[in-house]
Structures are given as structure tokens and as C-alpha cells.
Scaffold this motif. Sequence first.
Motif, PDB file in Angstrom:
ATOM      1  N   LEU A 105      -7.875 -12.282  -5.925  1.00  0.00           N
ATOM      2  CA  LEU A 105      -7.441 -11.984  -4.550  1.00  0.00           C
ATOM      3  C   LEU A 105      -6.427 -10.761  -4.420  1.00  0.00           C
ATOM      4  O   LEU A 105      -6.856  -9.719  -3.754  1.00  0.00           O
ATOM      5  CB  LEU A 105      -6.691 -13.346  -3.907  1.00  0.00           C
ATOM      6  N   ARG A 106      -5.708 -10.633  -5.223  1.00  0.00           N
ATOM      7  CA  ARG A 106      -4.597  -9.402  -5.480  1.00  0.00           C
ATOM      8  C   ARG A 106      -5.413  -8.195  -5.714  1.00  0.00           C
ATOM      9  O   ARG A 106      -5.202  -7.259  -5.492  1.00  0.00           O
ATOM     10  CB  ARG A 106      -3.737  -9.709  -6.495  1.00  0.00           C
ATOM     11  N   GLN A 107      -6.192  -8.527  -6.698  1.00  0.00           N
ATOM     12  CA  GLN A 107      -7.259  -6.999  -7.173  1.00  0.00           C
ATOM     13  C   GLN A 107      -8.029  -6.757  -5.850  1.00  0.00           C
ATOM     14  O   GLN A 107      -8.206  -5.603  -5.876  1.00  0.00           O
ATOM     15  CB  GLN A 107      -8.237  -7.693  -8.359  1.00  0.00           C
ATOM     16  N   PHE A 108      -8.780  -7.545  -5.190  1.00  0.00           N
ATOM     17  CA  PHE A 108      -9.485  -7.128  -4.236  1.00  0.00           C
ATOM     18  C   PHE A 108      -8.746  -6.340  -3.154  1.00  0.00           C
ATOM     19  O   PHE A 108      -9.212  -5.288  -2.767  1.00  0.00           O
ATOM     20  CB  PHE A 108      -9.878  -8.367  -3.614  1.00  0.00           C
ATOM     21  N   VAL A 109      -7.569  -6.821  -2.885  1.00  0.00           N
ATOM     22  CA  VAL A 109      -6.651  -6.307  -1.680  1.00  0.00           C
ATOM     23  C   VAL A 109      -6.164  -4.928  -2.440  1.00  0.00           C
ATOM     24  O   VAL A 109      -6.052  -3.935  -1.705  1.00  0.00           O
ATOM     25  CB  VAL A 109      -5.458  -6.959  -1.210  1.00  0.00           C
ATOM     26  N   TRP A 156      -1.951   1.624   6.815  1.00  0.00           N
ATOM     27  CA  TRP A 156      -0.997   2.138   5.660  1.00  0.00           C
ATOM     28  C   TRP A 156      -1.706   3.445   5.174  1.00  0.00           C
ATOM     29  O   TRP A 156      -0.556   4.194   4.929  1.00  0.00           O
ATOM     30  CB  TRP A 156      -1.158   1.040   4.625  1.00  0.00           C
ATOM     31  N   SER A 157      -2.900   3.708   4.992  1.00  0.00           N
ATOM     32  CA  SER A 157      -3.208   4.959   4.315  1.00  0.00           C
ATOM     33  C   SER A 157      -3.051   6.285   5.280  1.00  0.00           C
ATOM     34  O   SER A 157      -2.890   7.267   4.990  1.00  0.00           O
ATOM     35  CB  SER A 157      -4.743   4.961   3.993  1.00  0.00           C
ATOM     36  N   GLY A 158      -2.772   6.214   6.727  1.00  0.00           N
ATOM     37  CA  GLY A 158      -2.575   6.969   7.515  1.00  0.00           C
ATOM     38  C   GLY A 158      -1.185   7.085   7.731  1.00  0.00           C
ATOM     39  O   GLY A 158      -0.877   8.125   8.500  1.00  0.00           O
ATOM     40  N   THR A 159      -0.295   6.540   7.148  1.00  0.00           N
ATOM     41  CA  THR A 159       1.124   6.791   7.057  1.00  0.00           C
ATOM     42  C   THR A 159       1.740   7.748   6.053  1.00  0.00           C
ATOM     43  O   THR A 159       0.883   7.656   4.806  1.00  0.00           O
ATOM     44  CB  THR A 159       1.950   5.386   7.021  1.00  0.00           C
ATOM     45  N   ALA A 160       2.506   8.438   6.511  1.00  0.00           N
ATOM     46  CA  ALA A 160       3.116   9.529   5.425  1.00  0.00           C
ATOM     47  C   ALA A 160       3.660   8.677   4.162  1.00  0.00           C
ATOM     48  O   ALA A 160       4.248   7.675   4.213  1.00  0.00           O
ATOM     49  CB  ALA A 160       4.274  10.301   5.895  1.00  0.00           C
ATOM     50  N   ALA A 161       3.426   9.136   2.800  1.00  0.00           N
ATOM     51  CA  ALA A 161       3.534   8.727   1.851  1.00  0.00           C
ATOM     52  C   ALA A 161       5.016   7.888   1.600  1.00  0.00           C
ATOM     53  O   ALA A 161       5.400   6.941   1.305  1.00  0.00           O
ATOM     54  CB  ALA A 161       3.227   9.154   0.514  1.00  0.00           C
ATOM     55  N   ALA A 162       5.985   8.746   2.259  1.00  0.00           N
ATOM     56  CA  ALA A 162       7.232   8.465   1.958  1.00  0.00           C
ATOM     57  C   ALA A 162       7.792   7.572   3.093  1.00  0.00           C
ATOM     58  O   ALA A 162       8.966   6.744   2.897  1.00  0.00           O
ATOM     59  CB  ALA A 162       8.214   9.870   2.319  1.00  0.00           C
ATOM     60  N   GLU A 163       7.188   7.185   3.939  1.00  0.00           N
ATOM     61  CA  GLU A 163       7.487   6.036   5.137  1.00  0.00           C
ATOM     62  C   GLU A 163       6.533   4.929   4.736  1.00  0.00           C
ATOM     63  O   GLU A 163       6.644   3.928   5.612  1.00  0.00           O
ATOM     64  CB  GLU A 163       7.164   6.691   6.410  1.00  0.00           C
ATOM     65  N   ARG A 164       5.364   4.860   3.697  1.00  0.00           N
ATOM     66  CA  ARG A 164       4.773   3.417   3.491  1.00  0.00           C
ATOM     67  C   ARG A 164       5.694   2.474   3.055  1.00  0.00           C
ATOM     68  O   ARG A 164       6.469   2.695   2.228  1.00  0.00           O
ATOM     69  CB  ARG A 164       3.612   3.699   2.719  1.00  0.00           C
ATOM     70  N   VAL A 165       5.198   1.114   3.475  1.00  0.00           N
ATOM     71  CA  VAL A 165       5.634  -0.201   3.050  1.00  0.00           C
ATOM     72  C   VAL A 165       5.102  -0.039   1.463  1.00  0.00           C
ATOM     73  O   VAL A 165       3.877   0.438   1.281  1.00  0.00           O
ATOM     74  CB  VAL A 165       4.986  -1.159   3.832  1.00  0.00           C
ATOM     75  N   PRO A 166       5.792  -0.358   0.472  1.00  0.00           N
ATOM     76  CA  PRO A 166       5.122  -0.358  -0.724  1.00  0.00           C
ATOM     77  C   PRO A 166       4.165  -1.269  -1.143  1.00  0.00           C
ATOM     78  O   PRO A 166       3.854  -2.297  -0.337  1.00  0.00           O
ATOM     79  CB  PRO A 166       6.266  -1.162  -1.489  1.00  0.00           C
ATOM     80  N   LEU A 167       3.148  -0.844  -1.850  1.00  0.00           N
ATOM     81  CA  LEU A 167       1.676  -1.521  -1.851  1.00  0.00           C
ATOM     82  C   LEU A 167       1.789  -2.865  -2.232  1.00  0.00           C
ATOM     83  O   LEU A 167       1.314  -3.763  -1.884  1.00  0.00           O
ATOM     84  CB  LEU A 167       1.043  -0.644  -2.738  1.00  0.00           C
ATOM     85  N   ALA A 168       2.756  -3.294  -3.284  1.00  0.00           N
ATOM     86  CA  ALA A 168       2.868  -4.643  -3.790  1.00  0.00           C
ATOM     87  C   ALA A 168       3.212  -5.305  -2.557  1.00  0.00           C
ATOM     88  O   ALA A 168       2.890  -6.619  -2.520  1.00  0.00           O
ATOM     89  CB  ALA A 168       4.009  -4.730  -4.609  1.00  0.00           C
ATOM     90  N   ASP A 169       4.044  -4.932  -1.486  1.00  0.00           N
ATOM     91  CA  ASP A 169       4.300  -5.709  -0.497  1.00  0.00           C
ATOM     92  C   ASP A 169       3.163  -6.048   0.477  1.00  0.00           C
ATOM     93  O   ASP A 169       2.910  -7.182   1.352  1.00  0.00           O
ATOM     94  CB  ASP A 169       5.488  -5.198   0.381  1.00  0.00           C
ATOM     95  N   GLU A 170       2.326  -4.947   0.669  1.00  0.00           N
ATOM     96  CA  GLU A 170       1.123  -5.051   1.294  1.00  0.00           C
ATOM     97  C   GLU A 170       0.322  -6.150   0.887  1.00  0.00           C
ATOM     98  O   GLU A 170      -0.469  -6.832   1.602  1.00  0.00           O
ATOM     99  CB  GLU A 170       0.728  -3.745   1.730  1.00  0.00           C
ATOM    100  N   VAL A 171       0.092  -5.958  -0.449  1.00  0.00           N
ATOM    101  CA  VAL A 171      -0.838  -6.988  -1.260  1.00  0.00           C
ATOM    102  C   VAL A 171      -0.329  -8.361  -0.929  1.00  0.00           C
ATOM    103  O   VAL A 171      -1.101  -9.183  -0.687  1.00  0.00           O
ATOM    104  CB  VAL A 171      -0.862  -6.830  -2.549  1.00  0.00           C
ATOM    105  N   ALA A 172       0.841  -8.594  -1.090  1.00  0.00           N
ATOM    106  CA  ALA A 172       1.520 -10.023  -0.945  1.00  0.00           C
ATOM    107  C   ALA A 172       1.360 -10.407   0.482  1.00  0.00           C
ATOM    108  O   ALA A 172       1.073 -11.693   0.408  1.00  0.00           O
ATOM    109  CB  ALA A 172       2.957 -10.064  -1.364  1.00  0.00           C
ATOM    110  N   HIS A 173       1.487  -9.483   1.497  1.00  0.00           N
ATOM    111  CA  HIS A 173       1.598  -9.929   2.750  1.00  0.00           C
ATOM    112  C   HIS A 173       0.034 -10.334   3.188  1.00  0.00           C
ATOM    113  O   HIS A 173      -0.381 -11.423   3.609  1.00  0.00           O
ATOM    114  CB  HIS A 173       1.835  -8.852   3.861  1.00  0.00           C
ATOM    115  N   CYS A 174      -0.928  -9.663   2.698  1.00  0.00           N
ATOM    116  CA  CYS A 174      -2.647  -9.860   2.896  1.00  0.00           C
ATOM    117  C   CYS A 174      -3.020 -11.319   2.466  1.00  0.00           C
ATOM    118  O   CYS A 174      -3.632 -11.960   2.691  1.00  0.00           O
ATOM    119  CB  CYS A 174      -3.282  -8.810   2.546  1.00  0.00           C
ATOM    120  N   CYS A 175      -2.148 -11.543   1.389  1.00  0.00           N
ATOM    121  CA  CYS A 175      -2.584 -12.741   0.292  1.00  0.00           C
ATOM    122  C   CYS A 175      -1.974 -13.542   1.115  1.00  0.00           C
ATOM    123  O   CYS A 175      -2.765 -15.029   1.151  1.00  0.00           O
ATOM    124  CB  CYS A 175      -2.043 -12.736  -0.961  1.00  0.00           C
TER     125      CYS A 175
END
Length: 205
Positions: free
Chosen positions: A103-107, A177-196
Motif C-alpha cells: 500500500l505504501r509503495q502504491f501511494v 501536492w505536486s502543484g505546491t512549491a517544493a519548499a511548502e510541501r508537506v513531507p511525502l512520508a506524511d502524505e503517504v501515511a495520511h493516504c494509507c
Amino acid sequence: MLNSVDADHTAQSGPPAARTRTRLSQDERRRQLLGIGLRMLVEKPIQDLSLDAVAAEAGISRGLLFHYFPTKTDYYDAVVGAALRRVLRNISPDPDVAADLALRQFVERFYAQVDRRREFYLALVFGSDAISIGGEGVESHRMTVAHRVVDAVGLEPATTPVVHGWTAYVEDRALLWSGTAAAERVPLADEVAHCCRALTALLAA
């Protein structure tokens, strides 16, 4: 003489003795034309692809292109289908891994795909309602993704509609997420955890 001209060839300029002809099988020519369409799709929505430009790059006439794809819509649909299959390969989890890792890999891979080729993904999914983009083709792709997740995570088939809705949610978040400036993005790990966690909550509801 007319009967000396091949129906499918690429002729180079120069005196007759210097001209060369390259004949491709029907499958090879179709793959070539799809490859050209995929390359162009990176830069523009599908409905903006010029069949004249595709044929010219392939070294054939526009009329001969219609020998391989009877209509413009047939060609566009074939390009979209090839692009969606490529996306599916890129986002699929590894086989035979634990359910939580799958599941994490998919996200993670979905986010990476959208982030790496955001304009391509937008052109692919939201390019036009006139053909299978943004309609039946994309919904079929999302359902295929849902089935892939269900199988990878070991869920019951009856959960597929829930997973299907969740994949659309993941897609929306990945695009934001991808449309947000890199410096302002939530960490990818947090996004993955949220989606899971979101899928777990939906399945428990």
C-alpha cells in the motif's frame, strides 16, 4: 512508375540510386506511431496532437496512418491506452511484498509519477471529454488500479468500489501536492501515511 512505389516506406532525398526504403511490419508501424504519439503527449493534450506531424515524423502519409488507425479517435484512444498502461506499470507495487508495504509503495509511486510528469498526467487525464480521456478510459484505468491495490493488499473483492473511490482521492491529493512549491510541501512520508490511514478508515466505516 506507380506500380514501383511501396505502400509503406520511408524515402530519403537524393538521386534515385541513393534512396533507401525501410519497410515495417504492421505491428512495428503501429508501435512506431504510438511511440510518437506518447512522446508528443508529454508536451500537449491529446486533442492537440497533429496527425500530420505524427505521420511526417514516421515518414508516411497521413492517409497511410489511417490504414493502421481507421479514425483520428481510434489513434487518440490507442495513444491514451498506451499511456495509461505505462502509468499503471510505474505505480504498481512490487509483487509478493507485505500488504502494508504494498500500500505504501502504491501511494509513493503514484505521487512520484504525478510529480515527475505532472503536465503529462494532467494532459492525459483532463485533456478532453470528447474521447476516452476524463471519461470511460480514465474511469476504467482507475478501476484497474483499484483491482491492483485490492489484490496487492489482500482485500476482499467486495471492497473494490471503496478502493476505487480512494484511488481518486489519492490522485487529487497527489495533484495538489505536486502543484505546491517544493519548499511548502508537506513531507511525502506524511502524505503517504495520511493516504494509507484514509483507506483504513474507509474500509472500517
